[in-house]
Design a protein around this motif. Sequence first.
Motif, PDB file in Angstrom:
ATOM      1  N   MET A  69      47.330 -15.975  -2.684  1.00  0.00           N
ATOM      2  CA  MET A  69      46.103 -16.468  -3.302  1.00  0.00           C
ATOM      3  C   MET A  69      46.407 -17.742  -4.066  1.00  0.00           C
ATOM      4  N   LEU A  70      45.421 -18.610  -4.097  1.00  0.00           N
ATOM      5  CA  LEU A  70      45.594 -19.887  -4.761  1.00  0.00           C
ATOM      6  C   LEU A  70      44.539 -20.032  -5.841  1.00  0.00           C
ATOM      7  N   ALA A  71      44.986 -20.330  -7.044  1.00  0.00           N
ATOM      8  CA  ALA A  71      44.045 -20.539  -8.146  1.00  0.00           C
ATOM      9  C   ALA A  71      44.072 -22.006  -8.512  1.00  0.00           C
ATOM     10  N   ASP A  72      43.071 -22.739  -8.052  1.00  0.00           N
ATOM     11  CA  ASP A  72      43.086 -24.179  -8.298  1.00  0.00           C
ATOM     12  C   ASP A  72      41.804 -24.669  -8.972  1.00  0.00           C
ATOM     13  N   SER A  73      41.065 -23.734  -9.525  1.00  0.00           N
ATOM     14  CA  SER A  73      39.872 -24.107 -10.281  1.00  0.00           C
ATOM     15  C   SER A  73      39.432 -22.877 -11.066  1.00  0.00           C
ATOM     16  N   ASP A  74      38.531 -23.078 -12.012  1.00  0.00           N
ATOM     17  CA  ASP A  74      38.073 -21.936 -12.791  1.00  0.00           C
ATOM     18  C   ASP A  74      37.300 -20.968 -11.908  1.00  0.00           C
ATOM     19  N   ASP A  75      36.527 -21.534 -11.004  1.00  0.00           N
ATOM     20  CA  ASP A  75      35.807 -20.691 -10.049  1.00  0.00           C
ATOM     21  C   ASP A  75      36.785 -19.806  -9.293  1.00  0.00           C
ATOM     22  N   ALA A  76      37.809 -20.439  -8.760  1.00  0.00           N
ATOM     23  CA  ALA A  76      38.811 -19.696  -7.989  1.00  0.00           C
ATOM     24  C   ALA A  76      39.429 -18.608  -8.851  1.00  0.00           C
ATOM     25  N   ARG A  77      39.739 -18.933 -10.091  1.00  0.00           N
ATOM     26  CA  ARG A  77      40.367 -17.944 -10.963  1.00  0.00           C
ATOM     27  C   ARG A  77      39.463 -16.741 -11.188  1.00  0.00           C
ATOM     28  N   HIS A  78      38.171 -17.014 -11.376  1.00  0.00           N
ATOM     29  CA  HIS A  78      37.260 -15.902 -11.616  1.00  0.00           C
ATOM     30  C   HIS A  78      37.070 -15.038 -10.368  1.00  0.00           C
ATOM     31  N   SER A  79      36.877 -15.692  -9.238  1.00  0.00           N
ATOM     32  CA  SER A  79      36.623 -14.902  -8.030  1.00  0.00           C
ATOM     33  C   SER A  79      37.861 -14.099  -7.680  1.00  0.00           C
ATOM     34  N   LEU A  80      38.985 -14.670  -8.009  1.00  0.00           N
ATOM     35  CA  LEU A  80      40.256 -14.020  -7.751  1.00  0.00           C
ATOM     36  C   LEU A  80      40.420 -12.761  -8.607  1.00  0.00           C
ATOM     37  N   VAL A  81      40.072 -12.893  -9.863  1.00  0.00           N
ATOM     38  CA  VAL A  81      40.196 -11.728 -10.745  1.00  0.00           C
ATOM     39  C   VAL A  81      39.230 -10.637 -10.296  1.00  0.00           C
ATOM     40  N   SER A  82      38.027 -11.029  -9.886  1.00  0.00           N
ATOM     41  CA  SER A  82      37.099  -9.963  -9.507  1.00  0.00           C
ATOM     42  C   SER A  82      37.511  -9.349  -8.171  1.00  0.00           C
ATOM     43  N   THR A  83      38.086 -10.151  -7.298  1.00  0.00           N
ATOM     44  CA  THR A  83      38.630  -9.582  -6.060  1.00  0.00           C
ATOM     45  C   THR A  83      39.686  -8.532  -6.391  1.00  0.00           C
ATOM     46  N   LEU A  84      40.555  -8.890  -7.320  1.00  0.00           N
ATOM     47  CA  LEU A  84      41.665  -7.986  -7.640  1.00  0.00           C
ATOM     48  C   LEU A  84      41.179  -6.719  -8.326  1.00  0.00           C
ATOM     49  N   ARG A  85      40.083  -6.828  -9.052  1.00  0.00           N
ATOM     50  CA  ARG A  85      39.564  -5.630  -9.715  1.00  0.00           C
ATOM     51  C   ARG A  85      38.992  -4.641  -8.702  1.00  0.00           C
ATOM     52  N   GLN A  86      38.733  -5.121  -7.502  1.00  0.00           N
ATOM     53  CA  GLN A  86      38.255  -4.217  -6.443  1.00  0.00           C
ATOM     54  C   GLN A  86      39.409  -3.454  -5.820  1.00  0.00           C
ATOM     55  N   GLU A  87      40.520  -3.472  -6.517  1.00  0.00           N
ATOM     56  CA  GLU A  87      41.707  -2.792  -5.995  1.00  0.00           C
ATOM     57  C   GLU A  87      42.132  -3.376  -4.661  1.00  0.00           C
ATOM     58  N   HIS A  88      42.155  -4.691  -4.631  1.00  0.00           N
ATOM     59  CA  HIS A  88      42.617  -5.367  -3.428  1.00  0.00           C
ATOM     60  C   HIS A  88      44.130  -5.322  -3.365  1.00  0.00           C
ATOM     61  N   ALA A  89      44.755  -5.289  -4.521  1.00  0.00           N
ATOM     62  CA  ALA A  89      46.220  -5.261  -4.590  1.00  0.00           C
ATOM     63  C   ALA A  89      46.622  -4.382  -5.762  1.00  0.00           C
ATOM     64  N   ASP A  90      47.843  -3.874  -5.698  1.00  0.00           N
ATOM     65  CA  ASP A  90      48.299  -2.973  -6.756  1.00  0.00           C
ATOM     66  C   ASP A  90      48.777  -3.720  -7.988  1.00  0.00           C
ATOM     67  N   GLY A  91      49.108  -4.981  -7.796  1.00  0.00           N
ATOM     68  CA  GLY A  91      49.616  -5.755  -8.916  1.00  0.00           C
ATOM     69  C   GLY A  91      49.664  -7.221  -8.570  1.00  0.00           C
ATOM     70  N   VAL A  92      50.127  -8.019  -9.510  1.00  0.00           N
ATOM     71  CA  VAL A  92      50.078  -9.463  -9.336  1.00  0.00           C
ATOM     72  C   VAL A  92      51.394 -10.134  -9.721  1.00  0.00           C
ATOM     73  N   VAL A  93      51.854 -11.004  -8.856  1.00  0.00           N
ATOM     74  CA  VAL A  93      52.956 -11.903  -9.197  1.00  0.00           C
ATOM     75  C   VAL A  93      52.327 -13.272  -9.384  1.00  0.00           C
ATOM     76  N   LEU A  94      52.475 -13.797 -10.574  1.00  0.00           N
ATOM     77  CA  LEU A  94      51.800 -15.058 -10.871  1.00  0.00           C
ATOM     78  C   LEU A  94      52.791 -16.181 -11.135  1.00  0.00           C
ATOM     79  N   VAL A  95      52.665 -17.231 -10.342  1.00  0.00           N
ATOM     80  CA  VAL A  95      53.462 -18.434 -10.563  1.00  0.00           C
ATOM     81  C   VAL A  95      52.489 -19.508 -11.000  1.00  0.00           C
ATOM     82  N   SER A  96      52.587 -19.871 -12.252  1.00  0.00           N
ATOM     83  CA  SER A  96      51.613 -20.821 -12.782  1.00  0.00           C
ATOM     84  C   SER A  96      52.289 -22.121 -13.164  1.00  0.00           C
ATOM     85  N   ILE A  97      51.738 -23.226 -12.652  1.00  0.00           N
ATOM     86  CA  ILE A  97      52.215 -24.525 -13.104  1.00  0.00           C
ATOM     87  C   ILE A  97      51.057 -25.306 -13.709  1.00  0.00           C
TER      88      ILE A  97
END
Lengths: 328, 328
Positions: free
Chosen positions: A97-125
């Motif tokens: 997953m790529l977080a390159d905007s606030d929109d992306a970050r929000h949609s990403l978090v809500s996707t993950l809350r749907q139990e899309h994945a068990d956890g998250v590895v985050l590499v943030s620059i």
Amino acid sequence: MSRATVSRVVNGTRNVDPEIQRIVQEAVAATGYVPNRAARSLVTRRTDSVALIFSVPDHQAADDPFLGQVFSDPFFGRIVGGLLTVLRPRGVHPVLMLADSDDARHSLVSTLRQEHADGVVLVSIAPGDPLPFMLTEAGLPTVLFGRPPTPTPVSYVDISQQAGARLAADHLVARGCRRIVTIAGPYDSAAGQERLTGFRQAMAEHGVAYVPSVEGGFTQKGGEGAMRALLAEQPDLDGVFVANDLMAQGALLVLRDFGRRVPQDVAVVGFDDSSAALAARPLLTTVRQPVEDMAAEMARLLLALIDDPEHRTRSVIFKTTLVARESA
Amino acid sequence: MSRATVSRVVNGTRNVDPEIQRIVQEAVAATGYVPNRAARSLVTRRTDSVALIFSVPDHQAADDPFLGQVFSDPFFGRIVGGLLTVLRPRGVHPVLMLADSDDARHSLVSTLRQEHADGVVLVSIAPGDPLPFMLTEAGLPTVLFGRPPTPTPVSYVDISQQAGARLAADHLVARGCRRIVTIAGPYDSAAGQERLTGFRQAMAEHGVAYVPSVEGGFTQKGGEGAMRALLAEQPDLDGVFVANDLMAQGALLVLRDFGRRVPQDVAVVGFDDSSAALAARPLLTTVRQPVEDMAAEMARLLLALIDDPEHRTRSVIFKTTLVARESA
DNA sequence: CGTACTCGGGAGAGCGCTCTCCGACGTGGT
DNA sequence: ACCACGTCGGAGAGCGCTCTCCCGAGTACG
């Protein structure tokens, strides 16, 4: 034969009569039966996949080529490789997953809350990235690459940036360099900042009160510009610490253009030990960051966190080492 | 309020009274409700994710650093970037998988048969890879990067390797090069083979009957060795076509070591237009492969295939272009 | 020989959604 | 005024699995 028994055989829970096991396995093989992952997930609440999020500074969506650049970062491959050494044996798959905007970050978090994945590895620059906070807020097991920008109760792996910079300082001084300069990373990145202050502090202890520095944005182009600026400011420089290998590669090109021999006239030390260090000529002496090991540890931390949500957050700090090649 | 109505509002199927829509949406927002993906997948038979498989030649599992190298290939990032431009707007996520042994290939196919993903994007650099066949056999919607090694009814995107090589030949000849050599890719890869034969054929049409070639394994190190061998074989060479940029980068270093000026003494043309082309000095003239566009097209083909399994297989061949920079 | 306990298979609920039916209600035509 | 028809919400089945009971059979011990 009940579904329950088949389930037990397939999953290896409880004891099942060997004879019956055999029968079930034969039937499974014969019919080509494969269990349905969605149905299993529904009841086990496990997806056997983790999100691998790369969070980068915002950019215009129209600027699509950028997408490719993000994933062309040599870091990316090393991290994926490290994760896979741990995840694959456990049958866990990374979802990109790529977080390159606030929109992306929000949609990403809500996707993950749907139990899309068990956890998250985050590499943030992305400087001041809100994602670490958003993810922990959402109760998602999360592990970061690098200390979170704001103190957050979240596990992470990192290196001691300052100790790494010190390694470079010690090496340059031991070579006899005296007129030393540095090409820094972005001041709004923790890594850039700490490598700079760590280097300056170590140099101060070596009796060098002031080290000129120019910021190079962690890119090759930026490194070239910074090197030129430093040569103008201090023409007699004999040592350069560059805060990453990409910039060092640029610096080497500029030094050659200016007729400075490396390492005879000017010694250059990079940081990361990425593929750029080996692509450079002369081969780059650099501070090695054990990215693969760090990524593997991230995977281990995350799996532990998933298995036991009460698991307390931990940080693991890795040691850097100096890899002496030709440039210093 | 029934679950059915909520479902209709969330998914926007059928008409629902605007007033009720509002109420539902407010309730959703207030309770922080998020639908469960597994439950939805169970009934819709869709996972909204696709597998992104990189299939590489077998290697020893102990040789773990290799894992990182696979994903450090500049191709990898460009492909991911291209896929994402199409997949993200559709809410589809790529799941990363690596096929680096027969075991891996089998476990991967059985994972996918569990409806882990709706389809597969396969990038194979393994000679004679059985995976394309295995995947189509399993009835999984699949799109390949590059023509399948054995004729298989499967969709793919590719470039005309021969036309690309011809571009390089024309350019070198137009520059006035006469003693031309080539550094080839692995003979057991379709790309390596076709670029070589395409180049030789084009040169033959230009009246050059024989073009010496050495195989460089698509790696920088291999390119260095090949360049040295060619310089020994034909010391007066004045043009080199290198079958990928990575090898070209190595060739440039060797040419410099041997005191040959590029492009004055020797002109060099690479292939791919990867990040290596810009990292090289002089900047590499190269045959551009529109990898991002190809990846985006793969995504489109795959999504079409998923939406309509009866969709006939298609291949899309992309044009290469010559990017003239400094090296030729 | 009877009782208590262990071991292993079966029955059946339930995970959280979608989707097909059905029925209530409103509208327009005859 | 009545009926046909269109519209839209509700009921309920069912997706394919896991897992908790429960129960029968086998075993050991008093």
